[in-house]
Write a protein that holds these residues in place. Structure first.
Motif, PDB file in Angstrom:
ATOM      1  N   CYS A   1       0.804  -1.232   0.000  1.00  0.00           N
ATOM      2  CA  CYS A   1       0.000   0.000   0.000  1.00  0.00           C
ATOM      3  C   CYS A   1       0.837   1.282   0.000  1.00  0.00           C
ATOM      4  O   CYS A   1       0.299   2.358   0.247  1.00  0.00           O
ATOM      5  CB  CYS A   1      -0.969  -0.008   1.190  1.00  0.00           C
ATOM      6  SG  CYS A   1      -0.183   0.108   2.807  1.00  0.00           S
ATOM      7  N   TRP A   2       2.131   1.181  -0.292  1.00  0.00           N
ATOM      8  CA  TRP A   2       2.976   2.370  -0.287  1.00  0.00           C
ATOM      9  C   TRP A   2       2.486   3.413  -1.296  1.00  0.00           C
ATOM     10  O   TRP A   2       2.227   4.567  -0.948  1.00  0.00           O
ATOM     11  CB  TRP A   2       4.432   1.999  -0.567  1.00  0.00           C
ATOM     12  CG  TRP A   2       5.322   3.187  -0.776  1.00  0.00           C
ATOM     13  CD1 TRP A   2       5.835   3.636  -1.960  1.00  0.00           C
ATOM     14  CD2 TRP A   2       5.782   4.098   0.228  1.00  0.00           C
ATOM     15  NE1 TRP A   2       6.590   4.767  -1.761  1.00  0.00           N
ATOM     16  CE2 TRP A   2       6.574   5.071  -0.423  1.00  0.00           C
ATOM     17  CE3 TRP A   2       5.604   4.197   1.603  1.00  0.00           C
ATOM     18  CZ2 TRP A   2       7.191   6.116   0.263  1.00  0.00           C
ATOM     19  CZ3 TRP A   2       6.220   5.239   2.290  1.00  0.00           C
ATOM     20  CH2 TRP A   2       7.002   6.191   1.611  1.00  0.00           C
ATOM     21  N   ASP A   3       2.347   3.017  -2.549  1.00  0.00           N
ATOM     22  CA  ASP A   3       1.975   3.969  -3.602  1.00  0.00           C
ATOM     23  C   ASP A   3       0.603   4.600  -3.338  1.00  0.00           C
ATOM     24  O   ASP A   3       0.443   5.809  -3.495  1.00  0.00           O
ATOM     25  CB  ASP A   3       1.997   3.299  -4.977  1.00  0.00           C
ATOM     26  CG  ASP A   3       3.410   2.941  -5.425  1.00  0.00           C
ATOM     27  OD1 ASP A   3       4.375   3.595  -4.971  1.00  0.00           O
ATOM     28  OD2 ASP A   3       3.556   1.998  -6.219  1.00  0.00           O
ATOM     29  N   THR A   4      -0.372   3.793  -2.949  1.00  0.00           N
ATOM     30  CA  THR A   4      -1.703   4.346  -2.699  1.00  0.00           C
ATOM     31  C   THR A   4      -1.707   5.260  -1.471  1.00  0.00           C
ATOM     32  O   THR A   4      -2.370   6.294  -1.481  1.00  0.00           O
ATOM     33  CB  THR A   4      -2.767   3.242  -2.532  1.00  0.00           C
ATOM     34  OG1 THR A   4      -2.365   2.374  -1.482  1.00  0.00           O
ATOM     35  CG2 THR A   4      -2.962   2.464  -3.812  1.00  0.00           C
ATOM     36  N   THR A   5      -0.953   4.900  -0.444  1.00  0.00           N
ATOM     37  CA  THR A   5      -0.895   5.743   0.760  1.00  0.00           C
ATOM     38  C   THR A   5      -0.251   7.086   0.442  1.00  0.00           C
ATOM     39  O   THR A   5      -0.760   8.130   0.835  1.00  0.00           O
ATOM     40  CB  THR A   5      -0.128   5.034   1.897  1.00  0.00           C
ATOM     41  OG1 THR A   5      -0.801   3.806   2.207  1.00  0.00           O
ATOM     42  CG2 THR A   5      -0.060   5.898   3.141  1.00  0.00           C
ATOM     43  N   VAL A   6       0.856   7.063  -0.279  1.00  0.00           N
ATOM     44  CA  VAL A   6       1.526   8.311  -0.657  1.00  0.00           C
ATOM     45  C   VAL A   6       0.628   9.134  -1.574  1.00  0.00           C
ATOM     46  O   VAL A   6       0.482  10.346  -1.395  1.00  0.00           O
ATOM     47  CB  VAL A   6       2.896   8.027  -1.316  1.00  0.00           C
ATOM     48  CG1 VAL A   6       3.488   9.291  -1.935  1.00  0.00           C
ATOM     49  CG2 VAL A   6       3.862   7.437  -0.288  1.00  0.00           C
ATOM     50  N   GLY A   7      -0.008   8.473  -2.551  1.00  0.00           N
ATOM     51  CA  GLY A   7      -0.903   9.189  -3.467  1.00  0.00           C
ATOM     52  C   GLY A   7      -2.051   9.851  -2.732  1.00  0.00           C
ATOM     53  O   GLY A   7      -2.374  11.022  -2.981  1.00  0.00           O
TER      54      GLY A   7
END
Length: 184
Positions: free
Chosen positions: A166-172
């Motif tokens: 979930c790194w990309d979605t959390t940062v986005g």
């Protein structure tokens, strides 16, 4: 590397303060006859905590020593729990886990010194910062490349959230909530 199945199980991240969230140094002085204690915190570690929270994880700062600097930083970051354990972190964190309905096998704890070992032995994901003592590193499942107070918590955050997928979605999401249209 953190195993994805373990990473997805984590619901609460406990973080030691002195030597983990700070570089372990203390500036002690006096002003108008009152003791003043200052600590250095890394801004990227603060971002790491905000991203853990944005991913839905609870964050607890657990310190063996009191002090206004740590309390103020916890307040500023709006962590879920700030606990002054008086040197007994295991029962202090047990109380936090009970309050939030979290089990030890859903807990990550980040530490650097001997006082952290009892908690690390119970946590599903014990983490040592790069400059932790050998005994702490020996019981860690993950050790950061960064030393305490210099981005270690931020490094753990990225490793944990990447392992959870979930790194990309959390940062986005974090960036969109702050008005960055380029976040995707």
């Amino acid at each position: 590397m953190i195993e994805p199945a373990l990473a997805r199980r984590i619901r609460l991240v406990g973080i030691d303060v002195d030597g983990t969230l700070t570089d372990g140094g203390l500036y002690i002085g006096a002003h108008a006859g009152e003791k003043i204690e200052l600590k250095r915190f890394d801004i990227q570690d603060g971002m790491g905590i905000k991203l853990l929270q944005a991913a839905g994880l609870k964050v607890a700062l657990v310190t063996g020593r009191g002090g206004e600097a740590a309390r103020l930083r916890a307040e500023e970051l709006r962590v879920d729990e700030f606990v002054v354990s008086g040197g007994h972190k295991l029962p202090a964190l047990e109380t936090v886990l009970e309050k939030h309905g979290v089990a030890w096998d859903e807990t990550c704890f980040v530490g650097d010194d001997l006082i952290d070992i009892p908690v690390m032995k119970r946590a599903a994901l014990p983490v040592a910062v790069a400059n932790a003592v050998a005994e702490v590193k020996a019981c860690a499942r993950f050790t950061t490349a960064a030393p305490g107070g210099h981005g270690a918590v931020r490094e753990l955050t990225e490793a944990l959230l990447r392992a959870r997928g979930c790194w990309d979605t959390t940062v986005g999401t974090y960036l969109r909530e702050r008005g960055d249209d380029a976040a995707g």
